[in-house]
Design an enzyme around this catalytic site. Structure first.
Site, mmCIF file in Angstrom:
data_model
loop_
_atom_site.group_PDB
_atom_site.id
_atom_site.type_symbol
_atom_site.label_atom_id
_atom_site.label_comp_id
_atom_site.label_asym_id
_atom_site.label_seq_id
_atom_site.Cartn_x
_atom_site.Cartn_y
_atom_site.Cartn_z
ATOM 1 N N GLY A 70 0.802 -1.217 0.000
ATOM 2 C CA GLY A 70 0.000 0.000 0.000
ATOM 3 C C GLY A 70 0.836 1.268 0.000
ATOM 4 N N SER A 71 1.883 1.290 0.818
ATOM 5 C CA SER A 71 2.692 2.511 0.917
ATOM 6 C C SER A 71 3.357 2.834 -0.416
ATOM 7 C CB SER A 71 3.767 2.351 2.002
ATOM 8 O OG SER A 71 3.171 2.071 3.244
ATOM 9 N N ASN A 151 -8.595 3.777 7.927
ATOM 10 C CA ASN A 151 -8.008 2.637 8.637
ATOM 11 C C ASN A 151 -8.244 2.674 10.142
ATOM 12 O OD1 ASN A 151 -6.170 4.833 7.817
ATOM 13 N ND2 ASN A 151 -4.750 3.872 9.246
ATOM 14 N N GLN A 179 -7.863 -0.371 2.870
ATOM 15 C CA GLN A 179 -8.759 -0.953 3.879
ATOM 16 C C GLN A 179 -10.033 -1.524 3.262
ATOM 17 O OE1 GLN A 179 -8.540 -1.407 7.242
ATOM 18 N NE2 GLN A 179 -6.440 -0.694 7.215
ATOM 19 N N SER A 199 -3.202 -3.409 -0.946
ATOM 20 C CA SER A 199 -2.150 -4.159 -0.267
ATOM 21 C C SER A 199 -2.679 -5.521 0.156
ATOM 22 C CB SER A 199 -1.699 -3.362 0.962
ATOM 23 O OG SER A 199 -0.714 -4.093 1.653
ATOM 24 N N HIS A 201 -1.765 -7.797 2.365
ATOM 25 C CA HIS A 201 -1.847 -8.271 3.754
ATOM 26 C C HIS A 201 -3.054 -7.733 4.525
ATOM 27 C CE1 HIS A 201 -0.226 -4.867 6.309
ATOM 28 N NE2 HIS A 201 0.235 -4.469 5.148
ATOM 29 N N THR A 237 12.786 -7.889 -9.871
ATOM 30 C CA THR A 237 12.238 -9.203 -10.194
ATOM 31 C C THR A 237 10.897 -9.393 -9.497
ATOM 32 O OG1 THR A 237 14.469 -10.038 -10.414
ATOM 33 C CG2 THR A 237 12.731 -11.689 -10.147
ATOM 34 N N CYS A 324 0.674 2.415 13.077
ATOM 35 C CA CYS A 324 1.792 3.271 12.677
ATOM 36 C C CYS A 324 2.026 4.377 13.689
ATOM 37 C CB CYS A 324 1.529 3.888 11.313
ATOM 38 S SG CYS A 324 0.820 2.743 10.153
HETATM 39 C C1 LIG Z 1 -2.039 -0.526 5.772
HETATM 40 C C2 LIG Z 1 -2.362 0.698 4.999
HETATM 41 C C3 LIG Z 1 -1.448 1.255 4.119
HETATM 42 C C4 LIG Z 1 -0.034 0.742 3.973
HETATM 43 O O1 LIG Z 1 -0.006 -0.489 3.344
HETATM 44 P P1 LIG Z 1 1.348 -1.384 3.445
HETATM 45 O O2 LIG Z 1 1.099 -2.512 2.520
HETATM 46 O O3 LIG Z 1 1.459 -1.809 4.857
HETATM 47 O O4 LIG Z 1 2.456 -0.504 2.996
HETATM 48 C C5 LIG Z 1 -1.825 2.369 3.380
HETATM 49 N N1 LIG Z 1 -3.056 2.887 3.509
HETATM 50 C C6 LIG Z 1 -3.977 2.369 4.349
HETATM 51 C C7 LIG Z 1 -5.320 2.975 4.427
HETATM 52 C C8 LIG Z 1 -3.660 1.262 5.124
HETATM 53 O O5 LIG Z 1 -4.567 0.768 5.960
#
Ligand SMILES: *Cc1c(COP(=O)(O)O)cnc(C)c1O
Length: 395
Positions: A70-71, A151, A179, A199, A201, A237, A324
């Site tokens: 996500g970041s 989030n 989210q 993202s 995870h 890669t 965070c």
């Molecule tokens: C978790 C999150 C991110 C960051 O995602 P990562 O995969 O951990 O870098 C960005 N935006 C929101 C809204 C999130 O909840």
């Protein structure tokens, strides 16, 4: 009892995702850029994953760029839009005060580089008004970026309406949907989305892998230079096992979404009702327009950090503010953005439920929180001042 109630921070990988990841690590270990069969097989599987993901959000496979999460997706979207804007002399960006730090910190960097940023205030219920976006758009606006779901407080934004305004005004629209994706229906065409971050995870996929959707026609800048992977837009890669596991997890989440949401929202509302019985407490964010698993409460007269630690001792994993920001002493910028004062924002708790949550666990959570809040208030000097009238109650 052990209850994981921090799914907004990260989720447990699904069995199917974990299995395919292991299988791919062993079987499809070829480099997707290699010309021999093993490499080309990996390339084929990579494109298969891209098709699965694109299909779920109604995009074209060529509109998906794989990233590390996500970041990275947020950073690349903002960098691209700002570079495109700069070329046309447009250096104004619109966002909101309660975005994820991946957005807010990138915007800070862009401000240092001469961009002007308008951060729209968020209303008390944690929802942005589309007409305020319309009013904020200027001749020189090169991007609107608003998250799909928050989030911390889980509020869901009117993305389709915001997208429509941006489309009518000719301004690219990016949404951080980290989210929401896998938990809410996303249709990039129907919702007028030009760029979207995701993202794995956060929807039971592996950590360290995600994607950026970029509508055809929008120019993308590289965050990472190197090889020609991802059509030259993201070097390195490809993490094929992670990418295929992400596709499998997203497909699973999408297939299971309705059932999961019905169950989670029922338990969510049950917990909200239970916690509302605690005096001088309040739910943060709109009660209805929120993610099905999100409960966020403020309790006056306590410290969120102590609450979190005592709940951990009772087997409950949850968070105060976002993962965070916890660890720093600043109260959550999201809670401040919806108008909570510092003291109240400090005493807040986020539970983000998974679909395996049971009613029995919900009862356990409610009684544990009630007990811990009562205990902490008993030893809190702030609470003593509130009760004796030296300070005024806010909630
Ligand atoms: C978790 C999150 C991110 C960051 O995602 P990562 O995969 O951990 O870098 C960005 N935006 C929101 C809204 C999130 O909840």
């Amino acid at each position: 009892m052990n209850i994981y109630a921090d799914n907004a921070a990260t989720t447990k990988m699904s069995d199917a995702a974990a299995e395919i990841m292991t299988q791919y690590n062993k079987e499809y270990y070829g480099n997707a850029s290699s010309l021999y069969t093993l490499g080309q097989k990996a390339k084929e599987k990579l494109e298969e994953a891209r098709c699965i993901i694109a299909g779920i959000i109604n995009a074209e496979p060529s509109e998906i760029i794989f990233t590390s999460g996500g970041s990275e997706s947020d950073n690349q979207a903002l960098l691209s839009a700002s570079e495109n804007g700069k070329k046309n002399g447009k250096m104004h960006i619109i966002s909101s005060a309660f975005e994820h730090h991946a957005i807010l910190h990138t915007l800070k960097k862009l401000e240092k580089n001469g961009f002007e940023v308008t951060l729209l205030p968020v209303h008390e219920n944690g929802i942005i008004h589309p007409d305020e976006i319309d009013a904020a758009i200027r001749e020189d606006t090169c991007l609107v970026t608003i998250m799909t779901a928050n989030n911390e407080i889980g509020t869901i934004q009117p993305i389709k309406e915001i997208g429509e305004i941006c489309k009518n005004r000719g301004v690219p629209f990016h949404t951080d949907a980290v989210q929401a994706i896998g938990h809410q229906l996303i249709d990039v065409k129907e919702q007028n989305i030009d760029m979207l971050s995701a993202s794995a995870h956060k929807f039971h996929g592996p950590k360290g892998v995600g994607f950026l959707y970029v509508k055809k026609g929008i120019r993308i800048s590289n965050l990472i230079e190197g090889g020609a992977q991802e059509r030259g837009k993201r070097a390195g890669t490809e993490n094929l096992p992670g990418i295929m596991a992400m596709a499998v997890a997203l497909k699973e989440s999408a297939d299971n979404m309705e059932t999961a949401n019905a169950h989670k929202s029922e338990i969510r509302d049950y917990i909200i009702k239970g916690l509302s019985e605690i005096p001088h407490s309040a739910l943060n964010g709109d009660a209805r327009m929120r993610l099905s698993g999100n409960v966020n409460f403020s309790f006056e007269g306590i410290e969120g950090e102590s609450l979190l630690i005592l709940l951990d001792m009772k087997g409950i994993s949850c968070s105060s503010g976002s993962a965070c920001t916890s660890g720093s002493l600043d109260p959550s910028h999201v809670l401040l953005a919806i108008g909570r004062i510092h003291d109240v924002a400090h005493g807040s708790l986020r539970l983000s439920l998974g679909e395996e949550i049971t009613l029995e666990e919900a009862d356990y959570i409610i009684s544990a929180v009630k007990e811990v809040v009562e205990y902490l208030r008993g030893i809190s000097p702030v609470w003593r001042d509130l009760v004796s009238g030296k300070r005024e109650f806010i909630l």
